[in-house]
Design a protein around this motif. Sequence first.
Motif, PDB file in Angstrom:
ATOM      1  N   UNK A 247       0.861  -1.185   0.000  1.00 24.11           N
ATOM      2  CA  UNK A 247       0.000   0.000   0.000  1.00 24.11           C
ATOM      3  C   UNK A 247       0.894   1.230   0.000  1.00 24.11           C
ATOM      4  N   UNK A 248       1.125   1.767  -1.197  1.00 21.66           N
ATOM      5  CA  UNK A 248       1.941   2.970  -1.358  1.00 21.66           C
ATOM      6  C   UNK A 248       1.015   4.192  -1.330  1.00 21.66           C
ATOM      7  N   UNK A 249       1.309   5.141  -0.466  1.00 20.94           N
ATOM      8  CA  UNK A 249       0.547   6.392  -0.412  1.00 20.94           C
ATOM      9  C   UNK A 249       1.523   7.554  -0.503  1.00 20.94           C
ATOM     10  N   UNK A 250       1.201   8.520  -1.351  1.00 23.17           N
ATOM     11  CA  UNK A 250       2.091   9.670  -1.524  1.00 23.17           C
ATOM     12  C   UNK A 250       1.329  10.974  -1.418  1.00 23.17           C
ATOM     13  N   UNK A 251       2.039  12.009  -0.984  1.00 26.16           N
ATOM     14  CA  UNK A 251       1.428  13.335  -0.847  1.00 26.16           C
ATOM     15  C   UNK A 251       2.407  14.407  -1.304  1.00 26.16           C
ATOM     16  N   UNK A 252       1.882  15.366  -2.050  1.00 27.74           N
ATOM     17  CA  UNK A 252       2.664  16.516  -2.489  1.00 27.74           C
ATOM     18  C   UNK A 252       2.175  17.776  -1.802  1.00 27.74           C
ATOM     19  N   UNK A 253       3.099  18.712  -1.598  1.00 26.50           N
ATOM     20  CA  UNK A 253       2.748  19.957  -0.933  1.00 26.50           C
ATOM     21  C   UNK A 253       3.370  21.156  -1.622  1.00 26.50           C
ATOM     22  N   UNK A 254       2.865  22.313  -1.284  1.00 23.49           N
ATOM     23  CA  UNK A 254       3.351  23.590  -1.813  1.00 23.49           C
ATOM     24  C   UNK A 254       3.938  24.381  -0.651  1.00 23.49           C
ATOM     25  N   UNK A 255       5.211  24.727  -0.768  1.00 23.13           N
ATOM     26  CA  UNK A 255       5.944  25.376   0.311  1.00 23.13           C
ATOM     27  C   UNK A 255       6.423  26.746  -0.148  1.00 23.13           C
ATOM     28  N   UNK A 256       6.127  27.828   0.593  1.00 20.07           N
ATOM     29  CA  UNK A 256       6.651  29.143   0.199  1.00 20.07           C
ATOM     30  C   UNK A 256       8.177  29.128   0.143  1.00 20.07           C
ATOM     31  N   UNK A 257       8.739  29.801  -0.854  1.00 16.84           N
ATOM     32  CA  UNK A 257      10.194  29.843  -0.964  1.00 16.84           C
ATOM     33  C   UNK A 257      10.818  30.580   0.218  1.00 16.84           C
ATOM     34  N   UNK A 258      10.038  31.461   0.847  1.00 21.11           N
ATOM     35  CA  UNK A 258      10.543  32.174   2.019  1.00 21.11           C
ATOM     36  C   UNK A 258       9.481  32.184   3.108  1.00 21.11           C
ATOM     37  N   UNK A 259       9.877  31.850   4.334  1.00 19.42           N
ATOM     38  CA  UNK A 259       8.983  31.870   5.485  1.00 19.42           C
ATOM     39  C   UNK A 259       9.699  32.577   6.632  1.00 19.42           C
ATOM     40  N   UNK A 260       9.132  33.650   7.094  1.00 16.43           N
ATOM     41  CA  UNK A 260       9.694  34.398   8.234  1.00 16.43           C
ATOM     42  C   UNK A 260      11.147  34.805   7.991  1.00 16.43           C
ATOM     43  N   UNK A 261      11.424  35.219   6.745  1.00 18.34           N
ATOM     44  CA  UNK A 261      12.751  35.714   6.418  1.00 18.34           C
ATOM     45  C   UNK A 261      13.792  34.643   6.177  1.00 18.34           C
ATOM     46  N   UNK A 262      13.366  33.352   6.140  1.00 15.57           N
ATOM     47  CA  UNK A 262      14.296  32.248   5.888  1.00 15.57           C
ATOM     48  C   UNK A 262      13.778  31.404   4.738  1.00 15.57           C
ATOM     49  N   UNK A 263      14.649  30.633   4.082  1.00 18.46           N
ATOM     50  CA  UNK A 263      14.163  29.734   3.032  1.00 18.46           C
ATOM     51  C   UNK A 263      13.090  28.797   3.585  1.00 18.46           C
ATOM     52  N   UNK A 264      12.066  28.562   2.798  1.00 22.44           N
ATOM     53  CA  UNK A 264      10.962  27.734   3.269  1.00 22.44           C
ATOM     54  C   UNK A 264      11.384  26.338   3.667  1.00 22.44           C
ATOM     55  N   UNK A 265      12.430  25.818   3.025  1.00 29.21           N
ATOM     56  CA  UNK A 265      12.875  24.454   3.333  1.00 29.21           C
ATOM     57  C   UNK A 265      13.733  24.376   4.592  1.00 29.21           C
ATOM     58  N   UNK A 266      14.050  25.540   5.180  1.00 31.37           N
ATOM     59  CA  UNK A 266      14.931  25.567   6.362  1.00 31.37           C
ATOM     60  C   UNK A 266      14.121  25.298   7.629  1.00 31.37           C
ATOM     61  N   UNK A 267      14.693  24.502   8.522  1.00 32.64           N
ATOM     62  CA  UNK A 267      14.140  24.359   9.868  1.00 32.64           C
ATOM     63  C   UNK A 267      15.247  23.900  10.796  1.00 32.64           C
ATOM     64  N   UNK A 268      15.170  24.338  12.041  1.00 30.66           N
ATOM     65  CA  UNK A 268      16.200  23.966  13.011  1.00 30.66           C
ATOM     66  C   UNK A 268      15.691  24.275  14.413  1.00 30.66           C
ATOM     67  N   UNK A 269      15.727  23.263  15.273  1.00 28.76           N
ATOM     68  CA  UNK A 269      15.412  23.493  16.676  1.00 28.76           C
ATOM     69  C   UNK A 269      16.586  24.220  17.321  1.00 28.76           C
ATOM     70  N   UNK A 270      16.300  25.171  18.187  1.00 28.95           N
ATOM     71  CA  UNK A 270      17.338  25.961  18.837  1.00 28.95           C
ATOM     72  C   UNK A 270      17.423  25.618  20.315  1.00 28.95           C
ATOM     73  N   UNK A 271      18.597  25.819  20.870  1.00 28.02           N
ATOM     74  CA  UNK A 271      18.818  25.568  22.285  1.00 28.02           C
ATOM     75  C   UNK A 271      17.810  26.364  23.108  1.00 28.02           C
ATOM     76  N   UNK A 272      17.098  25.674  23.993  1.00 27.99           N
ATOM     77  CA  UNK A 272      16.108  26.331  24.832  1.00 27.99           C
ATOM     78  C   UNK A 272      14.713  26.322  24.270  1.00 27.99           C
ATOM     79  N   UNK A 273      14.554  25.945  22.993  1.00 25.09           N
ATOM     80  CA  UNK A 273      13.209  25.834  22.432  1.00 25.09           C
ATOM     81  C   UNK A 273      12.400  24.807  23.226  1.00 25.09           C
ATOM     82  N   UNK A 274      11.117  25.073  23.329  1.00 21.46           N
ATOM     83  CA  UNK A 274      10.217  24.203  24.077  1.00 21.46           C
ATOM     84  C   UNK A 274       9.664  23.111  23.165  1.00 21.46           C
ATOM     85  N   UNK A 275       9.642  21.871  23.671  1.00 20.03           N
ATOM     86  CA  UNK A 275       9.077  20.737  22.930  1.00 20.03           C
ATOM     87  C   UNK A 275       7.570  20.730  23.156  1.00 20.03           C
ATOM     88  N   UNK A 276       6.802  20.863  22.071  1.00 24.44           N
ATOM     89  CA  UNK A 276       5.339  20.837  22.174  1.00 24.44           C
ATOM     90  C   UNK A 276       4.793  19.774  21.233  1.00 24.44           C
TER      91      UNK A 276
END
Length: 993
Positions: free
Chosen positions: A417-446
């Motif tokens: 059972x192969x299931x696939x999903x495509x999405x649309x991501x803004x090239x820029x989010x909050x002043x950073x490339x849309x594909x960028x993400x990084x947890x920072x020291x002290x960030x809260x786990x929710x």
Amino acid sequence: MAHRIEVRLKPQFNDVIGGKTARQIREDLGLNVEGVRTVEVYTIDRRLTSKVLKKLAKICFTDTVIEEAFVGKPAALGLKWDWLIEVGFRPGVTDNVGRTAREAIVTAEGVKFRSHEGVYTSRQYLIRGELTAAEAERIAKDVLANELIQRWTIVSDRKFDKRRGLKAVVPSVRIDVEPRVKTVSLNLPDEKIERLSKRRCLALTLQEMKEIAGYFDRPEVRKQRRRYGLGKNPTDVELEALAQTWSEHCKHKIFNADIVYQEGQRRETIRSLFNTFIKGSTEKIRQKKGAKDFCLSVFKDNAGVIAFNDRFALVMKVETHNSPSALDPYGGALTGIVGVNRDPFGTGAGAKLILNTDVFCFASPFFDKPLGPRLLPPKRVLEGVREGVEHGGNKSGIPTINGSVVFDDRYAGKPLVFCGTGGLLPREVCGRPGEYKKANLGDVVIMVGGRIGKDGIHGATFSSEGLHEKSPATAVQIGDPITQKRMTDFLLKARDACLYSCITDNGAGGVSSSVGEMAQDTGGCEIDLAKAPLKYAGLHPWEILISEAQERMTVAVPPHNVQAFLDLSAKFNVESTVLGEFTDTGLFHVLYNEETVGLLDMDFLHDGLPPMKLHAVWKPVRHPEPRPPVPRDLAHVLMRVLGRLNVCSKEYFVRQYDHEVQGGSVVKPMVGIKNDGPSDAAVVRPDLDSMEGVVIAHGICPKYSDIDTYHMAACAVDEAVRNAVAVGGDVDHMAGLDNFCWPDPVHSDQTPDGKHKLAQLVRANKALYDVTCIYGIPCISGKDSMKNDYHVGDLKISVPPTLLFTVIGRIPDARRCVTMDSKNPGDLVYLLGYTRDELGGSEFFSEMGYIGNKVPRLEPEYAIEMYRRLRDAMRANIVRSCHDLSDGGLGVALAETAFAGGYGISAYLSRVPYDGVERNDYVLFSESPGRLLVTVRPEHKTAFEERMVDSMYAEIGLVTKDPVLEIVGINGRVLCRVPVAELKRAWQRTLDF
């Protein structure tokens, strides 16, 4: 006190569900059932007055035009029936309708439920027919319910309490044990260590268990553990966290193994199939593309990301959910589609979901051989999977626009059972490339979304082993698309408000994997499992940590944004819970009620797994080379091939999926004058302010694996690309996703042919590398599933080695897309590509009872240049229709092009560029890759041929007004002259359930 509200259709209305059920009982069980009516039952576990219940029945549960509700008395009264069977969920199984009903009651009447109170749904089937009690039990077990997740009650008309009906049953979970943490000694003899791994469903080898034991014996580890109040032995929390993180499902151990590959006298050592062939080809392609490289994020997030335009990027992921779908087809497939939805959503800053694709591999629905324990009939698996993906995709508001179904009786042990999903991501989010993400020291786990339950425990490790009679029921989950949709809507708002730093899916391994992976950004984390919201009390800490209960994401939120995040979450009625924070201690630190219950070095958790050492030996397989008699009636053979399971219409599936939601679909799954022709690929416009399109297509041909998996994989890649090209896709802006589903390729007593199966895997990877490098198609994501076997006693069923290759790409102007149906009488019919005597594994040979050895062989250097020239011709608007040749070859492509357009075709086999035994049937049914059937206006003949210069093409026929397919043989004699309506009926009737 519990109350029942029963709702039925008014007698004058047709009960569609009941009618379908009656037909299924008659066809599948052969029982003489006159009819079935259904009753929906809502059991409310809350003390309410009769007045309130009657009001709720009317405003929450009944469409008063066609339905009537019964409170305090059974709805079965006044109806003629012989047996009543009521089916509901077992305790702890997700009841989506019940949850929605609870919310409706709260909204409508302001009723407040306590945490242990709820609404539970069930359905009654009122069956007319002379049946025995044993036959009624058989109907319940084999048609109406899955005993793994459902319960049922059976009562005859004679024994039914006509005043009270059935007693209200509350299937709530009651766990009386106190949550606790156990320590586990690993200082055991080898056989006991192996038994421990099997008993706890850890799916860890003896070597891996010893590696873990060695870690806990290290002096520095023991010293560190003493500081946190832990002993020398691992806790069950730690052992389970390691098992999930080190599972085949998560770590892809076989794909990252050191493999000695032997072919004849030649030996080579491959250090990681993934690094060498998949990642290796992508790196080579990206270097070659240079400034034109459109890859933005590959192999390091939940999904791959490529550029779409200056404003948006495309995100794509394809997953499998094979093992759960074998146990519970509906729940497994539903969880598969909503689970893969979360992958692109949890990629980068978070993508808006724009399309779904699904590919299923089943045994024949007409399979009539004895089945082993825990195996469900293939037709039931088919219908359950279809319905699960339908409910997951349609209710999520995501169009299902591409897919296919493959049949082979070896999928009786495990469906794919192969299931696939495509999405649309803004090239820029909050002043950073849309594909960028990084947890920072002290960030809260929710943790955001659904609550944690026992459903989904050991999902990752369960998927890392073969299916057997003791496979855990807790691995089965039922997804909730409504809850997930609400969660994704909230998180997109939170994304645009810049409230979080990082997001990921709570998928395989649950909190253990999601937090553990994100913690690599900072070098550590600290979480308290007692804070996690639970579906019910009584879960042990290790269960909370690894449960894969659905509809959950984990986010890293800067401390100053926590309150705003929680406030927005409450506004959307989405549950969000603070579990801890990201640290730089180098430790995966797990607490329960502020007491340490797990402490693992981050390096050991993620990088401590030793690589497997495997041996692969390739010996070519030879089958008897057939020379079937020349068919006297080629028209009859063509209709037989059109009706084969792997060729026939899949409209039964397609019509039940919504491909119009979001309003962007351009090329639909079904096309043509009556919208019932088989589209090669799909195109959507994700941004309705632009004419730019996204093309999605795939290739899969496991039938060639019986001959050589190298050519199977090469053909799968080419089929995906060729399908995309057929609708106007640009081969120079296209990316691929590889999904390998293999039988166990590790040599053992249970798998004595493991070295051969591993060699098959190596050869498939080599083909993937060779073809993608030549085509310039980078792989951006993928997944492998390596234990697709069913093994009980002496019965072993292994799937054929299977590669699904998916492509996603950009079309500059969706208005210039092309469909496969013929358009006008007088149009010229062209065949692009070269046809060879390549019928090994073909539908034609299979219909005749053969396999053969002449497997279709791709010439990628030649094919890619032809695809580029065809693309240019399409952009010049001189191609009227285009259809790829695959299953069934030229004969099937001609028939489909004709009946989809409603016109006829006259075709001449003598004009087909062909190399091989000169037989009309071989020319007509060869499955040589790299071929397309094209129609062109007569006035565009010169322009088309000029653009296709240096490519193999031939004008082989003409579109005719008379709706007849006429095929003239090599010697000039008419071989077949069949009305296209007859061909269409042959193609449509096989799966006309």
